[in-house]
Design a protein around this motif. Structure first.
Motif, short mmCIF file in Angstrom:
data_model
loop_
_atom_site.label_atom_id
_atom_site.label_comp_id
_atom_site.label_asym_id
_atom_site.label_seq_id
_atom_site.Cartn_x
_atom_site.Cartn_y
_atom_site.Cartn_z
N HIS A 89 1.06 3.99 1.62
CA HIS A 89 1.93 4.36 3.18
C HIS A 89 2.78 3.46 3.48
O HIS A 89 3.67 3.77 4.14
CB HIS A 89 0.70 4.68 4.19
CG HIS A 89 -0.08 3.29 4.52
ND1 HIS A 89 -1.14 2.87 3.95
CD2 HIS A 89 0.26 2.46 5.46
CE1 HIS A 89 -1.36 1.95 4.57
NE2 HIS A 89 -0.75 1.50 5.49
N HIS A 136 -16.80 2.40 -1.23
CA HIS A 136 -15.53 2.93 -1.03
C HIS A 136 -14.99 3.63 -2.22
O HIS A 136 -14.98 3.25 -3.45
CB HIS A 136 -14.52 1.78 -0.99
CG HIS A 136 -13.35 2.15 -0.26
ND1 HIS A 136 -13.09 2.18 0.79
CD2 HIS A 136 -11.95 2.39 -0.86
CE1 HIS A 136 -11.67 2.69 1.37
NE2 HIS A 136 -11.17 2.69 -0.07
N TRP A 157 -0.11 -6.78 8.22
CA TRP A 157 0.20 -5.59 8.94
C TRP A 157 0.79 -6.11 10.26
O TRP A 157 2.08 -5.88 10.71
CB TRP A 157 -0.94 -4.45 9.35
CG TRP A 157 -0.06 -3.46 9.63
CD1 TRP A 157 -0.11 -2.89 11.17
CD2 TRP A 157 0.48 -2.33 8.80
NE1 TRP A 157 0.55 -1.65 11.20
CE2 TRP A 157 0.86 -1.46 9.86
CE3 TRP A 157 1.09 -2.46 7.51
CZ2 TRP A 157 1.82 -0.19 9.37
CZ3 TRP A 157 1.78 -1.26 7.28
CH2 TRP A 157 2.06 -0.30 8.10
N ASP A 210 0.94 -1.04 0.03
CA ASP A 210 -0.12 0.03 0.02
C ASP A 210 0.98 1.31 0.11
O ASP A 210 2.08 1.16 0.60
CB ASP A 210 -0.73 0.09 1.16
CG ASP A 210 -2.21 0.87 1.01
OD1 ASP A 210 -2.25 1.65 0.17
OD2 ASP A 210 -2.99 0.76 2.13
N ASP A 238 -7.11 3.04 -3.60
CA ASP A 238 -7.49 1.63 -2.69
C ASP A 238 -8.26 0.92 -3.58
O ASP A 238 -7.96 -0.59 -3.41
CB ASP A 238 -8.31 2.13 -1.47
CG ASP A 238 -7.65 2.96 -0.48
OD1 ASP A 238 -6.50 2.98 -0.51
OD2 ASP A 238 -8.37 3.27 0.73
N THR A 295 -0.68 -3.26 4.40
CA THR A 295 -1.48 -2.15 4.60
C THR A 295 -2.01 -2.12 5.86
O THR A 295 -2.23 -3.43 6.69
CB THR A 295 -3.00 -2.16 3.70
OG1 THR A 295 -3.32 -0.64 3.83
CG2 THR A 295 -3.71 -2.96 3.93
N ARG A 296 -2.12 -0.98 6.70
CA ARG A 296 -2.82 -1.33 7.99
C ARG A 296 -4.13 -0.58 7.99
O ARG A 296 -4.93 -0.41 8.90
CB ARG A 296 -1.81 -0.17 9.04
CG ARG A 296 -2.19 1.38 8.69
CD ARG A 296 -1.90 2.34 9.86
NE ARG A 296 -1.94 3.62 9.62
CZ ARG A 296 -1.57 4.83 10.45
NH1 ARG A 296 -1.05 4.21 11.70
NH2 ARG A 296 -1.97 5.84 10.24
N ASP A 297 -4.68 -0.27 6.68
CA ASP A 297 -5.98 0.20 6.27
C ASP A 297 -7.08 -0.95 6.71
O ASP A 297 -6.94 -1.78 5.55
CB ASP A 297 -5.92 1.13 4.95
CG ASP A 297 -7.41 1.54 4.75
OD1 ASP A 297 -8.08 1.45 5.64
OD2 ASP A 297 -7.15 2.47 3.92
N ASP A 343 -12.32 5.87 -2.80
CA ASP A 343 -10.92 6.01 -3.04
C ASP A 343 -10.38 5.16 -4.16
O ASP A 343 -10.18 3.93 -4.04
CB ASP A 343 -10.02 5.60 -1.83
CG ASP A 343 -8.54 6.00 -2.05
OD1 ASP A 343 -8.25 5.88 -3.01
OD2 ASP A 343 -7.90 6.59 -0.81
#
Length: 129
Positions: free
Chosen positions: A9, A94, A129, A7, A99, A115-117, A96
């Protein structure tokens, strides 16, 4: 062993050695035996957010993006028409687009998304994660 898709981030935190990158994610990315892929959508997202003033302190990452990916042993993952069709067809709420594209690429390419999402749980793609 499944390959990993980072991801945006996670990629930025890897590049900047940010402590927000979990130890589990850091170890998985550092595993030399595991393929690590980076989506063209991440380049698009980084450039867009930088232009909008949402990402500061990354001009070097922008100017060296391609070289940084290769230097870390990662592989560029282009966006295909199949990815586009899948990203646009998810029936979940969703908005985004970045994403949606990452989820589609993870699904189609059978990759684990780093990802941490928690929003990615809705897409059903495996995450780490």
């Amino acid at each position: 062993m499944n390959g990993l898709l980072l991801d945006t981030h996670a990629l930025l935190w890897w590049f900047t050695d940010d402590p927000r990158l979990s130890a589990n994610a850091r170890a998985a990315i550092a595993d030399e035996h595991r393929p690590i892929l980076v989506s063209a959508a991440s380049a698009w997202e980084i450039a867009t957010k930088h232009r909008l003033g949402k990402l500061e302190g990354i001009p070097e990452i922008l100017s060296l993006y391609g070289e940084l990916i290769v230097a870390d042993g990662f592989t560029h993952l282009p966006v295909s028409w199949l990815h586009g069709l899948r990203a646009g067809s998810y029936a979940i709420d969703h908005r985004d687009p970045f994403d949606r594209m990452l989820a589609a690429q993870a699904e189609i390419e059978r990759l684990v998304l780093v990802t941490r999402d928690p929003a990615f749980r809705k897409f059903g793609c495996p995450t780490l994660w």
